[in-house]
Design a protein around this motif. Structure first.
Motif, PDB file in Angstrom:
ATOM      1  N   SER A  63       3.065   3.290  -3.968  1.00 28.74           N
ATOM      2  CA  SER A  63       2.280   3.726  -4.832  1.00 28.74           C
ATOM      3  C   SER A  63       0.615   2.381  -4.349  1.00 28.74           C
ATOM      4  N   GLY A  64       1.027   1.378  -4.125  1.00 24.43           N
ATOM      5  CA  GLY A  64       0.630   0.416  -4.333  1.00 24.43           C
ATOM      6  C   GLY A  64       0.502   0.199  -2.188  1.00 24.43           C
ATOM      7  N   LEU A  65       1.277   0.582  -1.637  1.00 23.52           N
ATOM      8  CA  LEU A  65       0.620   0.693   0.042  1.00 23.52           C
ATOM      9  C   LEU A  65       0.041   1.888   0.236  1.00 23.52           C
ATOM     10  N   LEU A  66       0.729   2.974  -0.334  1.00 23.95           N
ATOM     11  CA  LEU A  66      -0.762   4.004  -0.080  1.00 23.95           C
ATOM     12  C   LEU A  66      -2.491   3.713  -0.422  1.00 23.95           C
ATOM     13  N   THR A  72       0.277  -3.091   7.870  1.00 20.87           N
ATOM     14  CA  THR A  72       1.846  -3.734   7.490  1.00 20.87           C
ATOM     15  C   THR A  72       2.503  -2.587   6.009  1.00 20.87           C
ATOM     16  N   TRP A  73       2.365  -1.660   6.407  1.00 24.13           N
ATOM     17  CA  TRP A  73       3.308  -1.105   5.428  1.00 24.13           C
ATOM     18  C   TRP A  73       4.189  -0.328   5.661  1.00 24.13           C
ATOM     19  N   GLN A  74       4.817  -0.108   6.893  1.00 20.36           N
ATOM     20  CA  GLN A  74       6.321   0.087   7.588  1.00 20.36           C
ATOM     21  C   GLN A  74       6.927  -1.065   7.148  1.00 20.36           C
ATOM     22  N   GLU A  75       6.780  -2.556   7.861  1.00 19.26           N
ATOM     23  CA  GLU A  75       7.144  -3.329   7.412  1.00 19.26           C
ATOM     24  C   GLU A  75       7.704  -3.915   6.244  1.00 19.26           C
ATOM     25  N   ASP A  76       6.806  -3.850   4.944  1.00 16.73           N
ATOM     26  CA  ASP A  76       6.837  -4.048   3.407  1.00 16.73           C
ATOM     27  C   ASP A  76       7.938  -2.774   3.197  1.00 16.73           C
TER      28      ASP A  76
END
Length: 118
Positions: A63-66, A72-76
Motif C-alpha cells: 500500500s505504501g508503494l502504490l 523503484t517499487w519493483q526493487e523494493d
C-alpha cells in the motif's frame, strides 16, 4: 492504549516486530516438526503462524508503494520478498526440515548397518 483513535493498529504490528528476531527460530522448529510428524497439522501451522506478520508487513509495504508511485517499487518489492519472506520465513523452514530429514536418514542407515546385539 496511547490515547489515539487507531490504537488497535498497534496490536497488528506487535507480531511484525517480534517476527524479525524470533521468526527464523520458530520457522526452523516448524520445519523440524514437519519432518518428524506426517500429516497436515504441522504443515498447516507452518503456514498459518507466519501468515499474520508476513501478511501485515506485506500489505503495509504494497500500500505504501502504490501511494508513492516511485520508479523503484519493483526493487523494493523484490528486496522485501527476498529478505522478509524468503530469508526470515522460508529458508529457516527449509533448513530445519532438511537437517531433520538428513539426520533421520543417517540414523536409520547407521542402525541398519550395526550388527545385531545379543
Amino acid at each position: 492504549m496511547f490515547g489515539y483513535s487507531d490504537d488497535w493498529l498497534a496490536l497488528l504490528f506487535v507480531p511484525v516486530v517480534f517476527w524479525v528476531p524470533l521468526g527464523p527460530f520458530l520457522m526452523a522448529g516448524f520445519g523440524v516438526w514437519c519432518a518428524r510428524r506426517p500429516g497436515w497439522t504441522p504443515r498447516l501451522w507452518s503456514v498459518l503462524v507466519p501468515a499474520v506478520p508476513v501478511g501485515i508487513s506485506g500489505t503495509v509495504l504494497i500500500s505504501g508503494l502504490l501511494r508513492l508511485k516511485e520508479e523503484t517499487w519493483q526493487e523494493d518489492l523484490t528486496g522485501y520478498l527476498a529478505v522478509y519472506v524468503f530469508g526470515i520465513t522460508v529458508l529457516p523452514w527449509l533448513l530445519g526440515y532438511g537437517i531433520a530429514r538428513v539426520t533421520r536418514a543417517l540414523s536409520a542407515r547407521r542402525n541398519r548397518a550395526a550388527p545385531p546385539q545379543g
